[in-house]
Design an enzyme around this catalytic site. Structure first.
Site, PDB file in Angstrom:
ATOM      1  N   ARG A 102      40.490  44.533  31.057  1.00 30.70           N
ATOM      2  CA  ARG A 102      41.309  43.345  31.354  1.00 30.70           C
ATOM      3  C   ARG A 102      42.682  43.642  30.785  1.00 30.70           C
ATOM      4  NH1 ARG A 102      40.093  36.954  31.351  1.00 30.70           N
ATOM      5  NH2 ARG A 102      39.262  37.671  33.340  1.00 30.70           N
ATOM      6  N   HIS A 129      42.533  40.321  40.804  1.00 31.20           N
ATOM      7  CA  HIS A 129      41.307  39.983  40.078  1.00 31.20           C
ATOM      8  C   HIS A 129      40.121  40.264  41.020  1.00 31.20           C
ATOM      9  CE1 HIS A 129      38.709  38.404  37.138  1.00 31.20           C
ATOM     10  NE2 HIS A 129      39.131  37.159  37.047  1.00 31.20           N
ATOM     11  N   GLN A 132      36.462  38.844  40.638  1.00 28.32           N
ATOM     12  CA  GLN A 132      36.360  37.409  40.910  1.00 28.32           C
ATOM     13  C   GLN A 132      36.316  37.145  42.413  1.00 28.32           C
ATOM     14  OE1 GLN A 132      36.207  34.728  38.474  1.00 28.32           O
ATOM     15  NE2 GLN A 132      35.439  33.805  40.359  1.00 28.32           N
ATOM     16  N   ASP A 221      43.670  27.888  41.630  1.00 25.98           N
ATOM     17  CA  ASP A 221      43.613  28.568  40.339  1.00 25.98           C
ATOM     18  C   ASP A 221      44.686  27.910  39.465  1.00 25.98           C
ATOM     19  OD1 ASP A 221      43.147  30.383  38.268  1.00 25.98           O
ATOM     20  OD2 ASP A 221      44.279  32.027  39.187  1.00 25.98           O
ATOM     21  N   CYS A 261      38.148  29.868  40.111  1.00 24.36           N
ATOM     22  CA  CYS A 261      37.603  30.959  39.279  1.00 24.36           C
ATOM     23  C   CYS A 261      37.346  30.500  37.843  1.00 24.36           C
ATOM     24  CB  CYS A 261      38.526  32.165  39.313  1.00 24.36           C
ATOM     25  SG  CYS A 261      40.127  31.885  38.525  1.00 24.36           S
ATOM     26  N   ARG A 289      29.528  35.624  39.048  1.00 20.10           N
ATOM     27  CA  ARG A 289      30.283  36.731  38.456  1.00 20.10           C
ATOM     28  C   ARG A 289      29.313  37.804  37.972  1.00 20.10           C
ATOM     29  NH1 ARG A 289      35.500  36.508  36.406  1.00 20.10           N
ATOM     30  NH2 ARG A 289      35.164  38.706  35.907  1.00 20.10           N
TER      31      ARG A 289
HETATM   32  N1  NVA Z   1      45.118  33.635  37.297  1.00 20.25           N
HETATM   33  C1  NVA Z   1      44.398  33.446  36.062  1.00 20.25           C
HETATM   34  C2  NVA Z   1      42.968  33.817  36.230  1.00 20.25           C
HETATM   35  C3  NVA Z   1      42.120  33.565  35.019  1.00 20.25           C
HETATM   36  C4  NVA Z   1      40.710  34.019  35.201  1.00 20.25           C
HETATM   37  C5  NVA Z   1      45.049  34.272  34.968  1.00 20.25           C
HETATM   38  O1  NVA Z   1      45.442  35.412  35.235  1.00 20.25           O
HETATM   39  O2  NVA Z   1      45.168  33.782  33.844  1.00 20.25           O
HETATM   40  N1   CP Z   2      37.345  33.644  35.891  1.00 18.54           N
HETATM   41  C1   CP Z   2      37.536  34.425  34.807  1.00 18.54           C
HETATM   42  O1   CP Z   2      37.875  35.600  34.908  1.00 18.54           O
HETATM   43  O2   CP Z   2      37.279  33.792  33.616  1.00 18.54           O
HETATM   44  P1   CP Z   2      37.554  34.362  32.163  1.00 18.54           P
HETATM   45  O3   CP Z   2      39.040  34.421  31.963  1.00 18.54           O
HETATM   46  O4   CP Z   2      36.894  33.357  31.261  1.00 18.54           O
HETATM   47  O5   CP Z   2      36.936  35.712  32.043  1.00 18.54           O
END
Ligand code: NVA
Ligand code: CP
Length: 302
Positions: A102, A129, A132, A221, A261, A289
């Site tokens: 990540r 992502h 997801q 989102d 998500c 997931r």
């Molecule tokens: N678009 C959001 C997704 C979180 C799972 C982010 O990047 O924070």
């Molecule tokens: N949807 C998602 O990726 O959630 P987290 O940020 O909790 O991993």
């Protein structure tokens, strides 16, 4: 040759196979059958941003597969003190069979994938992502029995990782995709162009009004992704009017489903009434997931 998953385009040839495998392994496991297809394998998970679902679903998923997952927070490993991504990738590849990352940026993601000698799976970066969106497509297939020809409407931040992966993922799956966002938050041109290559209807608009008409799937989102916190107040102002509420849902098909998500911020991108309402499948989506990533890990380890 190792195979990575850092963009939806990395699964353009076998997206539906992965989704069907996820659905199959979910059913097997729920029926009490063992799915220990990665016995003895180890997944290293590097996190540069917070996570609830990604961390837990990968870790539990790996346990179900008979393997093991290691949580590596950037601040707890030498990467946080200046060790290079290159060396981190080369070293972790000597211990782990798979790496989940990540990342703060897509450049960092590509750098890690370049030097790792084992498959790298994106757990999100600033551009995409993919895990997801594979999950979301699995959830749509479970609910609708198919993907091809369906209409997905995404409302909110059109320039974030979810919007980009929806554009590519829907197009690969043969679904029409509409992104509804204020002009300043439209997707990177690259993702629009790439998705158009698949011959589906791709639309980007700032008109919310009747945007959900004929939608099979409505998705949103957060307006403030991780890394966007500095501009939180401006974003909240700019996105007024782009909230998914019951009026927007009532324009969609009567059997349409709502996806998010998560994490969700109720009263901003969506009302709690919709997110916890009868069209919402957000908690199945969260569970999926794990099943989608199980199928992804099995596929990349082949
Ligand atoms: N678009 C959001 C997704 C979180 C799972 C982010 O990047 O924070
Ligand atoms: N949807 C998602 O990726 O959630 P987290 O940020 O909790 O991993």
């Amino acid at each position: 040759m190792k195979r990575d998953l850092i963009s939806m385009l990395d699964v353009k040839d076998d997206l539906e196979k992965i989704i069907d495998l996820a659905i199959e392994l979910k059913e097997k496991s729920k029926n009490g059958e063992s799915i220990d297809l990665l016995k003895g394998k180890t997944l290293g998970m590097i996190f540069e941003k917070s996570s609830t679902r990604t961390r837990v679903s990968f870790e539990v998923g790996m346990t179900k597969l008979g393997g093991h997952a290691i949580f590596l927070s950037k601040n707890d490993i030498q990467l946080g003190r200046g060790e290079t991504i290159e060396d981190t990738a080369l070293v972790l590849s000597r211990y782990c069979d798979l790496i989940m990352y990540r990342a703060m940026s897509n450049d960092a993601m590509k750098e890690l994938a370049k030097y790792a000698t084992v498959p790298v799976i994106s757990g999100l970066d600033d551009k995409e992502h993919p895990c997801q969106v594979i999950t979301d497509l699995m959830t749509i297939k479970e609910n609708k029995g198919k993907l091809q020809g369906l209409n997905l409407v995404y409302i909110g931040d059109g320039g974030n990782n979810m919007a980009h992966s929806y554009l590519l993922g829907c197009a690969i799956a043969g679904m029409n995709v509409k992104i509804v966002a204020p002009k300043e938050y439209w997707p990177d041109e690259y993702y629009v162009k790439e998705s158009e290559e698949f011959g589906v209807k791709v639309e980007v608009t700032d008109l919310v009004g009747a945007s959900t008409t004929n939608a099979d799937v409505v998705a949103t989102d957060t307006w403030v992704s991780m890394g966007d916190e500095m501009k939180k107040e401006k974003r909240i102002r700019d996105f007024q009017g782009y909230k998914v509420d019951k009026d927007l849902m009532s324009l969609a098909k009567s059997d349409s489903i709502f996806l998010h998500c998560l994490p969700a911020y109720y009263g901003y991108e969506v009302t709690k009434e919709v997110a916890h309402g009868k069209q919402s499948v957000i908690f199945d989506e969260a569970e999926n997931r794990m099943w989608a990533q199980i199928a992804i890990m099995v596929t990349l380890c082949k």
